[in-house]
Design a protein around this motif. Structure first.
Motif, mmCIF file in Angstrom:
data_model
loop_
_atom_site.group_PDB
_atom_site.id
_atom_site.type_symbol
_atom_site.label_atom_id
_atom_site.label_comp_id
_atom_site.label_asym_id
_atom_site.label_seq_id
_atom_site.Cartn_x
_atom_site.Cartn_y
_atom_site.Cartn_z
ATOM 1 N N PRO A 168 -5.697 2.594 -0.545
ATOM 2 C CA PRO A 168 -7.356 1.957 -2.098
ATOM 3 C C PRO A 168 -8.515 2.563 -1.025
ATOM 4 N N TRP A 190 -7.816 6.648 -7.152
ATOM 5 C CA TRP A 190 -8.664 5.509 -7.652
ATOM 6 C C TRP A 190 -8.247 5.098 -9.054
ATOM 7 N N HIS A 196 -6.025 3.383 -10.451
ATOM 8 C CA HIS A 196 -5.674 2.726 -10.321
ATOM 9 C C HIS A 196 -6.916 1.135 -10.044
ATOM 10 N N ILE A 243 0.896 -1.050 0.054
ATOM 11 C CA ILE A 243 0.345 -0.149 0.096
ATOM 12 C C ILE A 243 0.847 1.417 -0.082
#
Length: 286
Positions: free
Chosen positions: A57, A282, A285, A22
């Motif tokens: 995320p 976001w 990805h 992350i």
């Protein structure tokens, strides 16, 4: 842009492989901090400290996703807030080892956690906004925008935090009740922990500059830098050091009461930056 690579995971609550992934994928800013960027390291005795910020995320922001609390077979999990890794852990002794010359200590905070700390005036995390280009490990356009708006974090809250950190360093340098030093060799040689003393004075210098100009100069400018290094080497008597710390406290208290310093940071701008930065991340990805 720069390198985002982080040391492999370790059996520490904030060092799982998932937390590392992350942090690596979402890093927008990562820099050198600590003595290396302050200019106060002495004779190659210090490790290298790095700090970064990452975007998370969506499941960790709008959902309830968690990461393992370390590596290996375990059931415990925690919310992601940071990835923290010290390379000294790789040697015999593991987590009990103390970092030294040649070691890397790195922490990458989630942008949301970093923002909470920075808005509260935390001196350690605010430093990330003022590091010169030569000490930047990674910075993208999101990180550039943040650095360009460093002034939005300056408030009287920072004065309180700088004073609190300075007081804690002073207590530790003299071994006051409840304080602890992990450098007894410095106390034995000089009569006080010279590294804590140097940091107390550095906080006074940098807090004064931040609340006066909205910036922190790195490395510490002369003549303050020479004095800090002399303290770090144990060349300044304890009484003189304590007097200098008292002067620094008085300056910070005066600035805390100044009407020229905003009462609060610009929380609305920080909220908007976090919101649009995460949405853009976001979308890239999916």
């Amino acid at each position: 842009m720069g390198d985002r690579t982080l040391p492999a995971g370790f059996d520490h609550p904030h060092a799982s492989e998932e937390a590392r992934r992350i942090a690596e994928q979402g890093t927008v800013l990562r820099v050198q901090v600590g003595s290396g960027v302050h200019g106060t390291s002495v004779d190659g005795q210090d490790d290298r400290d790095e700090m970064g910020i990452c975007l998370e995320p969506p499941e960790h922001v709008t959902g309830v996703a968690r990461v393992p609390a370390g590596v290996g077979e375990r059931k415990a999990s925690i919310p992601f807030e940071q990835y923290q890794r010290h390379t000294v852990w790789d040697r015999p002794g593991g987590l009990a080892n103390r970092s030294g010359a040649g070691d890397l200590d790195v922490v990458v905070y989630s942008a949301r956690k970093w923002a909470r700390l920075a808005l509260g005036g935390n001196p350690t995390v605010l430093l990330l906004l003022f590091v010169p280009d030569s000490d930047v490990v990674h910075r993208d356009e999101v990180g550039v925008e943040l650095v360009d708006n460093a002034h939005r974090f300056v408030s009287r809250l920072a004065a309180d935090r700088f004073l609190g950190y300075l007081s804690a360093q002073r207590s530790a340098m003299t071994g006051e009740s409840g304080a602890h030093t992990n450098r007894p060799e410095l106390v034995a040689e000089h009569g006080y922990d010279t590294k804590f003393a140097m940091h107390a004075l550095r906080l006074g210098v940098q807090g004064t500059e931040l609340l006066t100009t909205g910036r922190i100069s790195l490395p510490v400018p002369e003549p303050d830098l020479a004095y800090l290094r002399a303290v770090r080497r144990g060349e300044v008597p304890l009484g003189d050091v304590l007097a200098s710390i008292d002067d620094a406290e008085r300056r910070l208290i005066g600035l805390r009461e100044s009407t020229a310093v905003p009462d609060e940071p610009d929380r609305a701008w920080v909220d908007a930056w976090l919101h649009r930065s995460h949405l853009a991340f976001w979308s890239q990805h999916r």
